[in-house]
Enzyme design. Sequence first.
Site, PDB file in Angstrom:
ATOM      1  N   ASP A  83       0.810  -1.221   0.000  1.00 31.20           N
ATOM      2  CA  ASP A  83       0.000   0.000   0.000  1.00 31.20           C
ATOM      3  C   ASP A  83       0.842   1.270   0.000  1.00 31.20           C
ATOM      4  O   ASP A  83       2.054   1.235   0.232  1.00 31.20           O
ATOM      5  CB  ASP A  83      -0.961  -0.007   1.197  1.00 31.20           C
ATOM      6  CG  ASP A  83      -0.318  -0.556   2.475  1.00 31.20           C
ATOM      7  OD1 ASP A  83       0.918  -0.521   2.574  1.00 31.20           O
ATOM      8  OD2 ASP A  83      -1.057  -1.009   3.367  1.00 31.20           O
ATOM      9  N   ASN A 143      -7.939  -3.432  14.184  1.00 30.65           N
ATOM     10  CA  ASN A 143      -9.307  -3.712  13.735  1.00 30.65           C
ATOM     11  C   ASN A 143      -9.351  -4.855  12.716  1.00 30.65           C
ATOM     12  O   ASN A 143     -10.367  -5.086  12.081  1.00 30.65           O
ATOM     13  CB  ASN A 143      -9.950  -2.444  13.144  1.00 30.65           C
ATOM     14  CG  ASN A 143      -9.248  -1.958  11.878  1.00 30.65           C
ATOM     15  OD1 ASN A 143      -8.315  -2.600  11.385  1.00 30.65           O
ATOM     16  ND2 ASN A 143      -9.690  -0.832  11.341  1.00 30.65           N
ATOM     17  N   HIS A 152      -7.452  -5.108   9.960  1.00 25.74           N
ATOM     18  CA  HIS A 152      -7.121  -4.820   8.565  1.00 25.74           C
ATOM     19  C   HIS A 152      -5.815  -5.483   8.162  1.00 25.74           C
ATOM     20  O   HIS A 152      -4.924  -5.697   8.978  1.00 25.74           O
ATOM     21  CB  HIS A 152      -7.141  -3.304   8.257  1.00 25.74           C
ATOM     22  CG  HIS A 152      -6.010  -2.504   8.819  1.00 25.74           C
ATOM     23  ND1 HIS A 152      -6.193  -1.259   9.402  1.00 25.74           N
ATOM     24  CD2 HIS A 152      -4.672  -2.726   8.883  1.00 25.74           C
ATOM     25  CE1 HIS A 152      -5.028  -0.781   9.780  1.00 25.74           C
ATOM     26  NE2 HIS A 152      -4.082  -1.651   9.474  1.00 25.74           N
ATOM     27  N   GLU A 209      -9.862  -2.172   5.132  1.00 25.05           N
ATOM     28  CA  GLU A 209     -10.538  -1.920   6.398  1.00 25.05           C
ATOM     29  C   GLU A 209     -11.749  -2.845   6.558  1.00 25.05           C
ATOM     30  O   GLU A 209     -12.217  -3.448   5.583  1.00 25.05           O
ATOM     31  CB  GLU A 209     -10.992  -0.455   6.444  1.00 25.05           C
ATOM     32  CG  GLU A 209      -9.841   0.560   6.412  1.00 25.05           C
ATOM     33  CD  GLU A 209      -9.105   0.691   7.761  1.00 25.05           C
ATOM     34  OE1 GLU A 209      -8.982  -0.309   8.494  1.00 25.05           O
ATOM     35  OE2 GLU A 209      -8.644   1.805   8.058  1.00 25.05           O
TER      36      GLU A 209
HETATM   37  C1  F6R Z   1       1.210  -1.499   6.181  1.00 23.11           C
HETATM   38  C2  F6R Z   1       0.072  -2.386   6.326  1.00 23.11           C
HETATM   39  C3  F6R Z   1      -0.786  -2.385   7.555  1.00 23.11           C
HETATM   40  C4  F6R Z   1      -0.005  -2.655   8.834  1.00 23.11           C
HETATM   41  C5  F6R Z   1      -0.901  -2.584  10.060  1.00 23.11           C
HETATM   42  C6  F6R Z   1      -0.133  -2.795  11.350  1.00 23.11           C
HETATM   43  O1  F6R Z   1       1.836  -1.706   4.929  1.00 23.11           O
HETATM   44  O2  F6R Z   1      -0.175  -3.103   5.436  1.00 23.11           O
HETATM   45  O3  F6R Z   1      -1.789  -3.352   7.421  1.00 23.11           O
HETATM   46  O4  F6R Z   1       0.602  -3.926   8.745  1.00 23.11           O
HETATM   47  O5  F6R Z   1      -1.528  -1.345  10.111  1.00 23.11           O
HETATM   48  O6  F6R Z   1       0.729  -1.729  11.545  1.00 23.11           O
HETATM   49  P1  F6R Z   1       1.872  -1.757  12.663  1.00 23.11           P
HETATM   50  O7  F6R Z   1       2.844  -2.805  12.224  1.00 23.11           O
HETATM   51  O8  F6R Z   1       2.503  -0.384  12.633  1.00 23.11           O
HETATM   52  O9  F6R Z   1       1.207  -2.084  13.933  1.00 23.11           O
END
Ligand code: F6R
EC number: 3.5.99.6
Length: 267
Positions: A67, A136, A138, A143
């Site tokens: 992303d 959540n 994702h 989302e």
């Molecule tokens: C980022 C991504 C997100 C993160 C998720 C957890 O490329 O794909 O799904 O893996 O938001 O983020 P952290 O690792 O910062 O807790």
Amino acid sequence: MRVIQVKDYQEMSDVAADFLAGQIFHKPHSVLGLATGGTPEGTYKSFIQKARHKELPLSELTTFNLDEYEGLSPEHPNSYHMYMNEHLFQPLELSSTQTYLPKGDAENVEKEARRYEQMIQDHGGIDLQLLGIGENGHIGFNEPGTSFTSRTHVEHLKPTTREANARYFEKKEDVPERAITMGIATIMDSRSIILLASGDRKKQAVKKLVEEVRKEEFPASSLKIHPYVTIIADEAALSAVSTNTWTEPENESLIRWTADKKEWEIG
Ligand code: F6R
């Protein structure tokens, strides 16, 4: 799904880095799917050491990130381009012709999402996808409520996601409202997947992922029917999962706690 329990963040990072190194060792022309955020930072650090030490062949490798924020140029300090350059691409001297991220500053982001999806297909799909998980549920920026049939698209970020990511920005309001993300179906097409989770903050999400049924309100649960998913999670992230129980989510899989092996066998 297989769950490997590790002690802490460092061990999670080392085990995940071993998976990446093993993939490249067996198939130097692999296509890797990569994640950003706090979770994989240690994995990249550990992987860089292993790659240097083992002299892994990296010239034929291709990477696609999950992303990128809408509106941020690759040079923006909070862009995922910048994150990847700093944490992986520059230290390993990977070139821009082998490392891809969606262009968040594209004039037409919907068109850019379609182009990115096509590019992944043109490279033969992803061999090994690395994932983190949002509180959540994702994965990527898919989302809760995102269709399991979604392909790379533009996603509105939930306020809780923007808040969780605000720690990287000067002001909370600076976190973009939208992002381009691989879709759930794009991720599910990967030949194998590793999902990383560390810390107390992720324990409810990991519990839901392991114990609950597959539903679009919890995007990571899409992975439950993928044939090759390995969750690498530390003790804190696994602390809410009930042990010594068997569950049968939608008859898709069985979950068994094998404490002696520090591994969950599911299937
Ligand atoms: C980022 C991504 C997100 C993160 C998720 C957890 O490329 O794909 O799904 O893996 O938001 O983020 P952290 O690792 O910062 O807790």
